[in-house]
Design a protein around this motif. Structure first.
Motif, PDB file in Angstrom:
ATOM      1  N   UNK A 153       0.817  -1.218   0.000  1.00 27.45           N
ATOM      2  CA  UNK A 153       0.000   0.000   0.000  1.00 27.45           C
ATOM      3  C   UNK A 153       0.849   1.266   0.000  1.00 27.45           C
ATOM      4  N   UNK A 154       0.339   2.315  -0.631  1.00 26.08           N
ATOM      5  CA  UNK A 154       1.068   3.576  -0.666  1.00 26.08           C
ATOM      6  C   UNK A 154       1.218   4.177   0.729  1.00 26.08           C
ATOM      7  N   UNK A 155       0.401   3.754   1.670  1.00 24.81           N
ATOM      8  CA  UNK A 155       0.529   4.232   3.046  1.00 24.81           C
ATOM      9  C   UNK A 155       1.871   3.856   3.659  1.00 24.81           C
ATOM     10  N   UNK A 156       2.577   2.911   3.035  1.00 23.79           N
ATOM     11  CA  UNK A 156       3.899   2.518   3.515  1.00 23.79           C
ATOM     12  C   UNK A 156       5.027   3.337   2.933  1.00 23.79           C
ATOM     13  N   UNK A 157       4.708   4.282   2.039  1.00 25.71           N
ATOM     14  CA  UNK A 157       5.741   5.105   1.404  1.00 25.71           C
ATOM     15  C   UNK A 157       5.995   6.348   2.248  1.00 25.71           C
ATOM     16  N   UNK A 158       7.229   6.508   2.719  1.00 31.64           N
ATOM     17  CA  UNK A 158       7.622   7.670   3.525  1.00 31.64           C
ATOM     18  C   UNK A 158       8.752   8.392   2.794  1.00 31.64           C
ATOM     19  N   UNK A 159       8.490   9.644   2.394  1.00 27.96           N
ATOM     20  CA  UNK A 159       9.426  10.411   1.563  1.00 27.96           C
ATOM     21  C   UNK A 159       9.875  11.656   2.317  1.00 27.96           C
ATOM     22  N   UNK A 182       4.180  16.798  -2.848  1.00 28.37           N
ATOM     23  CA  UNK A 182       3.873  16.474  -1.449  1.00 28.37           C
ATOM     24  C   UNK A 182       2.369  16.320  -1.247  1.00 28.37           C
ATOM     25  N   UNK A 183       1.610  17.277  -1.776  1.00 30.29           N
ATOM     26  CA  UNK A 183       0.153  17.214  -1.631  1.00 30.29           C
ATOM     27  C   UNK A 183      -0.418  15.960  -2.273  1.00 30.29           C
ATOM     28  N   UNK A 184       0.151  15.557  -3.396  1.00 30.11           N
ATOM     29  CA  UNK A 184      -0.341  14.359  -4.082  1.00 30.11           C
ATOM     30  C   UNK A 184      -0.022  13.096  -3.277  1.00 30.11           C
ATOM     31  N   UNK A 185       1.190  13.012  -2.740  1.00 31.92           N
ATOM     32  CA  UNK A 185       1.561  11.846  -1.943  1.00 31.92           C
ATOM     33  C   UNK A 185       0.644  11.725  -0.725  1.00 31.92           C
ATOM     34  N   UNK A 189      -2.438   8.883   0.481  1.00 29.61           N
ATOM     35  CA  UNK A 189      -2.278   8.053   1.673  1.00 29.61           C
ATOM     36  C   UNK A 189      -0.853   7.854   2.135  1.00 29.61           C
ATOM     37  N   UNK A 190       0.120   8.461   1.430  1.00 29.53           N
ATOM     38  CA  UNK A 190       1.516   8.330   1.821  1.00 29.53           C
ATOM     39  C   UNK A 190       1.936   9.390   2.821  1.00 29.53           C
ATOM     40  N   UNK A 191       3.234   9.444   3.095  1.00 25.46           N
ATOM     41  CA  UNK A 191       3.765  10.360   4.101  1.00 25.46           C
ATOM     42  C   UNK A 191       4.958  11.142   3.568  1.00 25.46           C
ATOM     43  N   UNK A 284       1.517   8.172  12.143  1.00 24.24           N
ATOM     44  CA  UNK A 284       0.536   7.792  11.122  1.00 24.24           C
ATOM     45  C   UNK A 284       0.834   8.587   9.854  1.00 24.24           C
ATOM     46  N   UNK A 285       0.271   8.209   8.704  1.00 28.12           N
ATOM     47  CA  UNK A 285       0.586   8.899   7.444  1.00 28.12           C
ATOM     48  C   UNK A 285       0.197  10.374   7.464  1.00 28.12           C
ATOM     49  N   UNK A 286       0.852  11.146   6.595  1.00 27.42           N
ATOM     50  CA  UNK A 286       0.582  12.572   6.474  1.00 27.42           C
ATOM     51  C   UNK A 286       1.876  13.352   6.362  1.00 27.42           C
TER      52      UNK A 286
END
Length: 399
Positions: A153-159, A182-185, A189-191, A284-286
């Motif tokens: 899941x994209x929720x696991x992507x931390x940039x 950033x807004x798109x990520x 659901x990503x971070x 949590x994501x964000x």
């Protein structure tokens, strides 16, 4: 209007192909790390990494350190090993250092990662330790290469998002493009993690207004107020006297307020969820702010991101830098078209098309597509060029 290339407009990304770790986190690389326990073992660690294609993490510490400084050394080494991009680890020590390899072995092993130790004194010298280390790492590399990517899941992507060596184009094109990315990520659901605390003063009130609640906004204001006081007490100068840097000024940035206005563009307009410290994972994501106040922010900040679980950094530069990171790919872009043409060997993305008439949102969409491509295995220039810095942040670092 310049053409913007990419693998397709308006991609809908809710998952990508990555690596699931035993602790539940998501990696985008399967690096093997060779961690030096003390400066005395740096050369052996570097030789093992060079011969096997692994990444070395070396430093100038690990012995005769006061407790608080050694805790930072240990945290930097531990968090390098625990980053989701790392498959396995070899610890290389001298044998009489302050860093306790046994406790590190135990903590790393608890996450399910394979980890080994080689001691130079125990093995009878540098050459024999190097040979043993190479055999271990070659085995780890073979195991890592056998692991397959799977849908995650994209929720696991931390940039992480960072800028350095800025010029007049950074805020207008480079960081503005990152902000829209950033807004798109975050929307998907990503971070995203942003740091560069010494680049906040002058615009912290804008960041505070975007906080999810009053408490977080106040923390942003207090962070910058504390930074000003700490800087004056430590150096006898205001932060405005040394920031912007000479390179920033040569690039057309005149004041810290002007620099900070461009700096916070990387955050887009997403709500700030809270502050974290180096070594703390996001709850949590964000969008999150990493309260890291170390001097010389570029490599310190990228390492800080890695210590807090980021698996990639998108780095904007107006002047150009070859910098990468030992535990994550660094995707570098510029808002300066001339700089991109001159330094295409170290830069991945040309956001300077915005200055030539391209739409920022469309350019950011193409950048987002590249981020997903890198997450799924596309190498960045820093990886291709072998630029793998890892600078454990120290002075002016909170916690």
């Amino acid at each position: 209007m310049p053409e913007i290339t990419g693998r397709g407009r308006g991609i809908d990304v809710k998952e990508f192909m990555g690596y699931k770790r035993a602790d539940g986190r998501i990696g985008i690389r399967n690096y093997v790390l060779v961690l030096s326990m003390v400066h005395c073992s740096n050369t052996v660690a570097q030789r093992i990494a060079f011969r096997t294609g692994a990444h070395a993490v070396v430093h100038d510490f690990g012995c005769v350190e006061f407790e608080d400084r050694h805790a930072r050394t240990r945290l930097g080494l531990l968090k390098a090993a625990l980053n989701p991009n790392v498959y396995g680890v070899l610890l290389v020590g001298l044998g009489c250092e302050q860093t306790d390899a046994a406790s590190l072995l135990q903590e790393i092993r608890q996450t399910g990662k394979p980890v080994y130790y080689v001691g130079i004194q125990e093995e009878g010298g540098s050459k024999t330790a190097e040979e043993k280390g190479c055999r271990i790492v070659e085995h780890l590399v073979e195991e890592a290469n056998d692991q397959k990517r799977e849908a995650v899941p994209l929720s696991g992507l931390v940039v992480g998002v960072q800028c350095g060596g800025s010029d007049w184009t950074t805020g207008l094109a480079g960081n503005s493009t990152i902000g829209a990315m950033t807004d798109r990520i975050v929307a998907d659901g990503g971070s995203v993690i942003m740091s560069e605390v010494p680049g906040f003063p002058g615009s912290e009130h804008i960041v505070a207004e975007r906080a999810v609640n009053y408490e977080v906004g106040l923390q942003v204001i207090d962070m910058c107020d504390d930074l000003r006081k700490e800087f004056l007490e430590a150096h006898g100068q205001t932060i405005e006297e040394v920031n912007p840097t000479p390179g920033n000024k040569a690039g057309g940035i005149t004041t810290l307020v002007e620099k900070s206005m461009g700096n916070i563009k990387k955050m887009g307009v997403s709500p700030v969820q809270g502050l974290i410290y180096a070594g703390e994972d996001i709850p949590h994501p964000g969008l999150w702010v990493l309260d890291l106040r170390a001097d010389g922010p570029d490599s310190n900040s990228t390492t800080g991101f890695a210590m807090s679980g980021a698996v990639m950094t998108v780095f904007s530069t107006g002047r150009g830098t070859p910098m990468g990171n030992a535990v994550m790919p660094v995707l570098k872009l510029t808002g300066n078209p001339g700089r991109y043409e001159k330094l295409a060997g170290i830069l991945d993305f040309n956001a300077g098309v915005v200055l030539e008439g391209a739409d920022i949102k469309k350019t950011a969409e193409t950048l987002y597509e590249m981020v997903i491509e890198v997450a799924e295995g596309k190498e960045t220039k820093s990886e291709q060029n072998g630029d793998f810095e890892y600078t454990i942040p120290r002075e002016n670092s909170r916690k």
